[in-house]
Design a protein around this motif. Structure first.
Motif, mmCIF file in Angstrom:
data_model
loop_
_atom_site.group_PDB
_atom_site.id
_atom_site.type_symbol
_atom_site.label_atom_id
_atom_site.label_comp_id
_atom_site.label_asym_id
_atom_site.label_seq_id
_atom_site.Cartn_x
_atom_site.Cartn_y
_atom_site.Cartn_z
ATOM 1 N N GLN A 327 17.752 23.867 7.792
ATOM 2 C CA GLN A 327 18.803 23.956 6.782
ATOM 3 C C GLN A 327 19.778 22.790 6.886
ATOM 4 O OE1 GLN A 327 20.570 27.944 7.197
ATOM 5 N NE2 GLN A 327 19.375 28.535 5.399
ATOM 6 N N ALA A 328 20.160 22.450 8.117
ATOM 7 C CA ALA A 328 21.159 21.403 8.327
ATOM 8 C C ALA A 328 20.658 20.043 7.864
ATOM 9 C CB ALA A 328 21.545 21.352 9.806
ATOM 10 N N TRP A 329 19.411 19.709 8.159
ATOM 11 C CA TRP A 329 18.863 18.401 7.749
ATOM 12 C C TRP A 329 18.782 18.309 6.220
ATOM 13 C CZ3 TRP A 329 18.995 18.344 12.824
ATOM 14 C CH2 TRP A 329 18.743 17.172 13.520
ATOM 15 N N PHE A 330 18.352 19.406 5.582
ATOM 16 C CA PHE A 330 18.265 19.402 4.122
ATOM 17 C C PHE A 330 19.656 19.243 3.513
ATOM 18 C CE2 PHE A 330 17.713 21.030 -0.148
ATOM 19 C CZ PHE A 330 16.422 20.649 -0.495
ATOM 20 N N TYR A 374 9.424 28.944 4.117
ATOM 21 C CA TYR A 374 10.733 28.483 3.659
ATOM 22 C C TYR A 374 11.192 27.288 4.493
ATOM 23 C CZ TYR A 374 15.858 28.437 3.551
ATOM 24 O OH TYR A 374 17.177 28.043 3.489
ATOM 25 N N ALA A 375 11.084 27.418 5.825
ATOM 26 C CA ALA A 375 11.475 26.309 6.703
ATOM 27 C C ALA A 375 10.608 25.081 6.453
ATOM 28 C CB ALA A 375 11.362 26.748 8.166
ATOM 29 N N ARG A 376 9.317 25.303 6.192
ATOM 30 C CA ARG A 376 8.410 24.176 5.934
ATOM 31 C C ARG A 376 8.858 23.397 4.694
ATOM 32 N NH1 ARG A 376 3.374 24.252 7.908
ATOM 33 N NH2 ARG A 376 3.257 26.549 7.792
ATOM 34 N N GLU A 377 9.249 24.119 3.655
ATOM 35 C CA GLU A 377 9.690 23.447 2.430
ATOM 36 C C GLU A 377 10.906 22.561 2.696
ATOM 37 O OE1 GLU A 377 11.848 25.157 -1.375
ATOM 38 O OE2 GLU A 377 9.678 25.406 -1.562
ATOM 39 N N LEU A 378 11.841 23.058 3.478
ATOM 40 C CA LEU A 378 13.029 22.268 3.795
ATOM 41 C C LEU A 378 12.683 21.066 4.660
ATOM 42 C CD1 LEU A 378 15.706 25.034 4.578
ATOM 43 C CD2 LEU A 378 15.199 23.932 2.401
ATOM 44 N N LEU A 379 11.898 21.291 5.706
ATOM 45 C CA LEU A 379 11.590 20.218 6.651
ATOM 46 C C LEU A 379 10.754 19.118 6.019
ATOM 47 C CD1 LEU A 379 10.855 22.358 9.834
ATOM 48 C CD2 LEU A 379 12.850 20.910 9.423
ATOM 49 N N ASP A 380 9.830 19.483 5.146
ATOM 50 C CA ASP A 380 8.971 18.485 4.511
ATOM 51 C C ASP A 380 9.761 17.511 3.638
ATOM 52 O OD1 ASP A 380 6.741 19.508 5.705
ATOM 53 O OD2 ASP A 380 5.969 20.546 3.937
ATOM 54 N N ALA A 381 10.978 17.905 3.256
ATOM 55 C CA ALA A 381 11.794 17.046 2.394
ATOM 56 C C ALA A 381 12.695 16.102 3.178
ATOM 57 C CB ALA A 381 12.652 17.915 1.475
ATOM 58 N N HIS A 386 8.507 16.177 13.661
ATOM 59 C CA HIS A 386 7.461 17.160 13.397
ATOM 60 C C HIS A 386 7.593 18.377 14.306
ATOM 61 C CE1 HIS A 386 3.599 18.951 12.481
ATOM 62 N NE2 HIS A 386 3.326 18.992 13.774
ATOM 63 N N VAL A 387 7.476 19.547 13.711
ATOM 64 C CA VAL A 387 7.447 20.795 14.456
ATOM 65 C C VAL A 387 6.261 21.605 13.945
ATOM 66 C CG1 VAL A 387 9.104 21.834 12.842
ATOM 67 C CG2 VAL A 387 8.752 22.867 15.079
ATOM 68 N N ASP A 388 5.510 22.205 14.858
ATOM 69 C CA ASP A 388 4.306 22.951 14.498
ATOM 70 C C ASP A 388 4.695 24.363 14.068
ATOM 71 O OD1 ASP A 388 1.850 24.207 14.285
ATOM 72 O OD2 ASP A 388 0.999 23.224 16.041
ATOM 73 N N LEU A 389 4.936 24.538 12.795
ATOM 74 C CA LEU A 389 5.376 25.832 12.282
ATOM 75 C C LEU A 389 4.295 26.897 12.372
ATOM 76 C CD1 LEU A 389 7.376 24.569 9.177
ATOM 77 C CD2 LEU A 389 8.320 25.513 11.290
ATOM 78 N N ASP A 390 3.051 26.500 12.230
ATOM 79 C CA ASP A 390 1.966 27.471 12.349
ATOM 80 C C ASP A 390 1.889 28.030 13.769
ATOM 81 O OD1 ASP A 390 1.175 27.191 9.675
ATOM 82 O OD2 ASP A 390 -0.053 25.441 10.146
ATOM 83 N N ALA A 391 2.105 27.161 14.750
ATOM 84 C CA ALA A 391 2.118 27.619 16.140
ATOM 85 C C ALA A 391 3.286 28.567 16.379
ATOM 86 C CB ALA A 391 2.204 26.427 17.087
ATOM 87 N N ALA A 392 4.443 28.258 15.787
ATOM 88 C CA ALA A 392 5.597 29.144 15.928
ATOM 89 C C ALA A 392 5.300 30.515 15.345
ATOM 90 C CB ALA A 392 6.809 28.520 15.239
ATOM 91 N N ALA A 393 4.695 30.551 14.159
ATOM 92 C CA ALA A 393 4.349 31.827 13.531
ATOM 93 C C ALA A 393 3.395 32.631 14.415
ATOM 94 C CB ALA A 393 3.732 31.588 12.162
#
Length: 445
Positions: A327-330, A374-381, A386-393
């Motif tokens: 959120q902060a980076w976006f 949701y986090a992926r959409e923000l981070l991709d922008a 890089h953070v492995d969101l699939d691994a986190a899930a």
């Protein structure tokens, strides 16, 4: 570029400060930033405070942190992409950590980022309004040490105070005449005070789950969890039971909707918190239930009626520290002009899409997937590392399965960092979480 006010120097506020410091490190000109923090130190909710009610200045105590809290998610899901646990602790540590160790990590990145220079401690924000003619915010605050009231103007406001400070306090018939102690989880500080007592925990969320375990861990005679909608259905030890919601109290006898009754010594209301922002004018206040996508916030951040007002950390969350970074980076990139917000119609359309998707969710696993996407959409922008969101899930879900299988042992499970590949190690001296009761089980040296 103007001036940015950040209200709160907890994890969300520190993520916002770090996002700007990272841009500055990369040669980007950033706006003037002022962060107002009412406490004397940073860390927000992770600051343990023995006080309840009001602090030394007569201000409401913000923190709901209790002495022996441990994280309920593996640290591998909490890892900042630009500051690993390996980097901070210089060694492998367990996956589940006590509160002071988590705070040590959060503060470690803040120190390394040199963001303390932006923070005014012991400063409580009293009032914020938006001047339509000037197109700026007027912010009034009090320096608590001197008692002096001051006023400043800002182009952007970032509300980063969280939503775990103002308790939701339901009423039950007879609770005002209960023969025993009644507190909200906001004022719960140390489970040892309930040793040998018969405890009633009211609630069906994470606070109820954890405080039930805390009081059991430190020797409560019995713990009864009273839920409103559905039971946890964990494999609880014999000393912990679940019953439907209470309907009345007579003396020290609590009656439940299924007709059962129990003699109780103390009641702990784990009944949630209110999103509460009294320092903002009514037209700027977010009004929402605890949900994954607050209805008034575009991208879960920007206040629909005034997009120069941003809220960080407002959704109900599974994912916390890296989620706050996303959120902060976006938000930072919007303020820097790297990301342009669409018009009001497009914002509304996007918000409706996310809200409709949220309504269709079924269970915690789908909630985890929703928040990860949701986090992926923000981070991709943004340029966030890089953070492995699939691994986190996957780790979140694995931890949930462990909890369902054995509620007393899920914090003993070990995970592997997707950032560094480091395997977690068990607690020292062969301890299990349920046996680790003293502060020396920390990793802050």
């Amino acid at each position: 570029m103007g001036r940015v006010a950040i209200v709160g120097a907890g994890p969300c506020g520190l993520s916002s400060l770090r996002s700007f410091s990272q841009a500055e490190e990369n040669g980007v000109q950033i706006p003037e930033i002022v962060c107002f923090e009412k406490q004397s130190d940073w860390g927000g909710m992770w600051n343990y405070n023995w006080r309840t009610g009001v602090d030394e200045f007569g201000e409401p105590v913000h923190s709901s942190m209790y002495r022996h809290l441990w994280a309920n998610a593996p640290k591998e899901c909490l890892e900042y992409a630009d500051y690993s646990f390996d980097q901070h602790f210089k060694k492998s540590i367990p996956s589940f950590l006590p509160r002071e160790t988590i705070r040590h990590y959060i503060v470690g990145r803040a120190n390394k980022s040199n963001v303390r220079q932006y923070i005014r401690f012991n400063c409580v924000v009293r009032y914020i309004e938006f001047d339509q003619d000037d197109a700026r915010f007027t912010l009034r605050y009090t320096e608590l040490i001197t008692g002096e009231d001051k006023l400043e103007h800002f182009d952007y406001i970032v509300v980063a105070i969280g939503h775990f400070a103002v308790p939701n306090m339901p009423h039950f018939d007879g609770i005002d005449r209960f023969i025993g102690r009644v507190i909200h989880s906001h004022d719960f500080r140390d489970a040892r005070q309930f040793t040998g007592q018969r405890i009633l925990v009211v609630g069906g969320g994470l606070s109820a789950e954890d405080i039930a375990l805390q009081t059991y861990k430190f020797g409560a005679k019995s713990v009864t969890i009273s839920y409103r909608t559905k039971s946890f259905n964990y494999n609880w030890p014999l000393e912990i039971e679940e019953l439907p919601l209470l309907n009345r109290i007579a003396g020290n006898v609590v009656h439940f909707k299924d007709g059962s009754k129990r003699i109780i010594d103390a009641i702990i209301l784990c009944t949630g918190y209110k999103h509460h922002f009294p320092f903002l004018t009514k037209d700027l206040q977010l009004v929402t239930a605890n949900r994954l996508y607050p209805s008034q916030l575009y991208k879960g951040i920007f206040f629909k009626r005034q997009p120069k007002l941003a809220y960080l950390g407002m959704p109900k969350f599974y994912y916390s520290l890296p989620f706050f970074d996303a959120q902060a980076w976006f938000l930072r990139d919007v303020i820097l002009g790297r990301i342009l917000l669409p018009n009001a119609e497009e914002c509304s359309k996007d918000m409706k899409t996310w809200r409709e998707r949220e309504k269709r969710l079924n269970g915690s696993f789908e909630g985890i997937d929703f928040q990860i996407e949701y986090a992926r959409e923000l981070l991709d922008a943004t340029d966030y590392p890089h953070v492995d969101l699939d691994a986190a899930a996957a780790m979140f879900k694995s931890s949930q399965r462990h909890k369902q299988k054995n509620i007393l042992e899920f914090r003993d499970k070990l995970f592997t960092s997707s950032l560094t590949g480091t395997n977690a190690v068990a607690l020292p001296k062969g301890l299990r979480w349920i046996d680790a009761k003293e502060e020396e089980i920390l990793y802050t040296d």
